[in-house]
Design a protein around this motif. Sequence first.
Motif: not given
Lengths: 209, 474
Positions: A151-152, A155, A158-159, A161-162, A164-167, A170, A174, B53, B112, B117-118, B159, B162, B176-178
């Motif tokens: 499952l992870e 995910i 999908f992540a 694809l994105l 650049e949104a997640m430094p 983070v 995760i 942050w 953030h 989430w973390m 999810l 995302l 695009i940023s969270l």
Amino acid sequence: MTNLLLLTVILINFFSLGSARLVACIRAVAMQGALLALLPVVVHGLSGHSVMLGLGAFCFKGVFIPWLLLRAIREVRIRREMEPYIGFVATLILGALTTAGAFIFSDFLPLAAEHHGGLFVPTALATMFSGFLLLITRRKALTQVLGYLILENGIFIFAVLLSEAMPLTVEAGILLDLLVGIFVMGIVINQISREFSTINTERLTALKE
Amino acid sequence: MLLTIILFPLLGAALSLLLPWYQVRSWILPICGGFHLLLAGLIVNGALETGPWIGLDALAKLVLLVTSLLFFGCSIYAVGYLSLCRDRGNKVIVPCLLVFLSAMTLAISSRHLGLLWMAVEATTITSAPLIYYNRNRLSLEATWKYLLLCSVGIGLAMLGMLFIAYAALVGEGTPISLQFDSLLVGATSLSRPWLHAGFIFLLVGFGTKMGLAPLHSWKPDAYGEAPGLVGALLAGGLTSVAFLAILRAVQLMTAAGDGAMARQALLGMGLLSMALAAIFMVRQPDLKRLLAYSSVEHMGILAIGVGIGGLATFGAMLHLINNALTKGCLFLSVGNIHRAYASKRLSEVHGAIATLPISGSLFLAGFLAITGSPPFGLFMSEFTILRGIFGTGQVWVGLLMLLLLAAVFIGMGGTALPATQGAPVKLESVFKDSFLLVISPLGFLLVVLCLGVYLPESLQQTLRAAAALLEVKP
């Protein structure tokens, strides 16, 4: 290259749904994790960010977590998944149906133009569904953990694809959370086997209304 | 300052691993808890801190204060509790509690979504060993269910996050940023279908953690088998943190102009939670499971309050404080009763007031408080929520909620009254009420009582500011 990777990921989903041998299942999930670790580099090219993400994912998903799980089953000496709630053939058929459903469904999704017709989103959905199937249909605590991992992985696809949104910090956090989570689950599995001398979760039914 | 309050419990945890003395290790808890409360008080009274942050807005201030107060009370109780459980040791529980505190503080103050989430996932992992403290088959089963269900739930929340980032990608016009503030600013240009999907997944994910029906199935097991002190921290602290995470998603939806949809979803889940909890509370033979269902019920009330909006949101903010502290009182006093009777089932527990005068009375008073009897604070907050509901003209929702509240009162009374009333029982254990074990539940109850009689102006301001954050229209 990307499509080849993603197709292999789907094949591994089917393998883990159909296989009764726990060691083979763990190896398959390890392989899936390692393949997925290549994905950021293949998609986003060689940059510091993608290489770090790929390396982190490879170490955790491909090497360290499978090693933890293999160690856990060596200690409890259990090799096979016996009597799942739904038979192996039936789960395979269900897996095929949900995969087909994922491909059809993602055609209807309002995706960004560059993701239309790609394998990314359907593979992510199909992998998540496979993980769910494994979680629901198996009795062994260990296979449930494998389901959670798949499952992870879905995910994670999908992540990518994105990403650049997640430094990077983070993402690292995760992955670390995932690792520690699996570690705690491994400890709990050991405790279950010590208390109940089995790692079947069907024994865990004393608490109910 | 904010970084200090997040990091120093980790230092305490490391210290507790190094120190070889049992009692000293236990005392690290109230020392860290007290320092945390002190810092939280300073931070809440100080200026707003914001950063990319971590930062605190009014909502976060409120939850931080509640969690910190609850933890401090529980940490005093823990010293007394751990000195009774020398056989089980405190080498795991003390560091885990401290890391748990740090993770909760991080979750409260993160700006953030990825960091949030973390931190929430870290609370799941660190609370698993706490639930397994008693090391028997039942607590093992409860831990496994908790760990697996909450991990999968939190995976779905990931999810959802995302999807929200994807909404920014498809919507174009927003970077695009969270990062939460930049999401709020660009909320109107997010792609709608993805934003809605993201909200639903966040609601399901963090709703599992919060224990909203129908995602509450781990709750009775985990709260039932965990020590009272852990139950108090989970039911009062962790659920509030998860609720804060859901409120972030509501804030985002409101900023995007889709607040109505978010509110409807919350209202529906809230009513369902209350109804399911009311059903399972009737003839519930187990005191701790009874409290777990009460927690499900109160999560429902919180969701309804925010779902209605306006005055009811203000009531829900007040209810968050009241619920957390009353749950603290109830779980700690039930912990004492459990310890004395060596059972938490109604078949063995009766005459608690006569047998254990202070803990028994505290439990009875806590029961009256949690079911919303005046003059406790929960009466005020539930009354405010109901006034909000009737004020917006949703008469049927209000009547249904009143009916369910009555059902809960009867159902809970059916277990709590026989457990506390009656002739004293000759106990085999030598357990007696001691200062450390009753001072915290007593303190919590007094605070709830004060909140019912008088709301200080500064607190009212914070509550209003917190409620206003959820009302912002684009």
